[in-house]
Design a protein around this motif. Structure first.
Motif, PDB file in Angstrom:
ATOM      1  N   ALA A  20       0.825  -1.206   0.000  1.00 33.83           N
ATOM      2  CA  ALA A  20       0.000   0.000   0.000  1.00 33.83           C
ATOM      3  C   ALA A  20       0.863   1.262   0.000  1.00 33.83           C
ATOM      4  CB  ALA A  20      -0.931  -0.015   1.203  1.00 33.83           C
ATOM      5  N   LEU A  21       1.932   1.265   0.776  1.00 35.72           N
ATOM      6  CA  LEU A  21       2.818   2.441   0.824  1.00 35.72           C
ATOM      7  C   LEU A  21       3.542   2.626  -0.509  1.00 35.72           C
ATOM      8  CD1 LEU A  21       4.306   2.237   4.438  1.00 35.72           C
ATOM      9  CD2 LEU A  21       2.716   3.923   3.543  1.00 35.72           C
ATOM     10  N   ALA A  23       2.446   1.734  -3.489  1.00 36.85           N
ATOM     11  CA  ALA A  23       1.470   2.215  -4.459  1.00 36.85           C
ATOM     12  C   ALA A  23       1.192   3.699  -4.250  1.00 36.85           C
ATOM     13  CB  ALA A  23       0.170   1.402  -4.340  1.00 36.85           C
ATOM     14  N   ARG A  24       1.106   4.109  -3.025  1.00 38.99           N
ATOM     15  CA  ARG A  24       0.852   5.531  -2.718  1.00 38.99           C
ATOM     16  C   ARG A  24       2.036   6.382  -3.163  1.00 38.99           C
ATOM     17  NH1 ARG A  24      -3.101   9.191  -1.650  1.00 38.99           N
ATOM     18  NH2 ARG A  24      -2.314  10.777  -0.269  1.00 38.99           N
ATOM     19  N   ALA A  25       3.265   5.907  -2.934  1.00 41.08           N
ATOM     20  CA  ALA A  25       4.464   6.648  -3.323  1.00 41.08           C
ATOM     21  C   ALA A  25       4.545   6.781  -4.831  1.00 41.08           C
ATOM     22  CB  ALA A  25       5.706   5.965  -2.774  1.00 41.08           C
ATOM     23  N   HIS A  26       4.173   5.744  -5.585  1.00 37.79           N
ATOM     24  CA  HIS A  26       4.240   5.813  -7.047  1.00 37.79           C
ATOM     25  C   HIS A  26       3.114   6.667  -7.616  1.00 37.79           C
ATOM     26  CE1 HIS A  26       7.572   3.124  -7.378  1.00 37.79           C
ATOM     27  NE2 HIS A  26       6.940   2.156  -6.698  1.00 37.79           N
ATOM     28  N   ALA A  27       2.058   6.906  -6.844  1.00 39.74           N
ATOM     29  CA  ALA A  27       0.935   7.702  -7.337  1.00 39.74           C
ATOM     30  C   ALA A  27       1.193   9.204  -7.244  1.00 39.74           C
ATOM     31  CB  ALA A  27      -0.330   7.349  -6.555  1.00 39.74           C
ATOM     32  N   VAL A  28       2.149   9.634  -6.417  1.00 40.82           N
ATOM     33  CA  VAL A  28       2.445  11.053  -6.234  1.00 40.82           C
ATOM     34  C   VAL A  28       3.471  11.474  -7.272  1.00 40.82           C
ATOM     35  CG1 VAL A  28       3.377  12.783  -4.652  1.00 40.82           C
ATOM     36  CG2 VAL A  28       1.946  10.954  -3.777  1.00 40.82           C
ATOM     37  N   ASP A  32       1.678  17.063  -8.153  1.00 42.84           N
ATOM     38  CA  ASP A  32       0.955  17.024  -6.875  1.00 42.84           C
ATOM     39  C   ASP A  32       1.646  17.839  -5.780  1.00 42.84           C
ATOM     40  OD1 ASP A  32      -0.986  15.304  -7.921  1.00 42.84           O
ATOM     41  OD2 ASP A  32       0.308  13.560  -7.556  1.00 42.84           O
TER      42      ASP A  32
END
Length: 120
Positions: A20-21, A23-28, A32
């Motif tokens: 989860a972490l 995926a969140r890091a790659h989404a930013v 942003d």
């Protein structure tokens, strides 16, 4: 074995958190993030300014009171300056007075004739 002493892989909860972490890091992305801005100077509130003014006024009042009391205490009731206190000896007094000096007795003087030179 893992750090918990069980099995050979990571715990399922830890695996899910890592995923989860990541995926969140790659989404930013850069879009942003907010742009950089220089740091702003510290804001002084009105309370700080008022406090400084009050402290300054109190210090000024204390100095004025000290000067006033010094002038009042250095004058007599009729408005004239108070007389200076009497002078004191620079040497401290001792408990026993020194003995009075004894009068000197004159020594007997014998007259001896002095030779006179003859004048031509």
């Amino acid at each position: 074995m893992n750090e918990y002493g069980t099995g050979s892989g990571a715990a399922p909860v830890e695996e899910r958190l890592r995923a989860a972490l990541a995926a969140r890091a790659h989404a930013v992305g850069p879009a942003d993030l907010r742009p950089l801005s220089p740091p702003a100077p510290p804001v002084r509130s009105r309370r700080t300014r008022a406090r400084r003014m009050v402290v300054g006024a109190m210090a000024l009042a204390a100095v004025a009171a000290l000067v006033f009391l010094t002038l009042v205490l250095s004058t007599t009731h009729d408005g004239h300056p108070a007389p200076a206190p009497p002078a004191r000896s620079p040497h401290p007094r001792t408990g026993t007075p020194s003995p009075a000096p004894t009068p000197a007795t004159p020594s007997p003087v014998t007259a001896t004739p002095t030779p006179r030179a003859a004048h031509p």
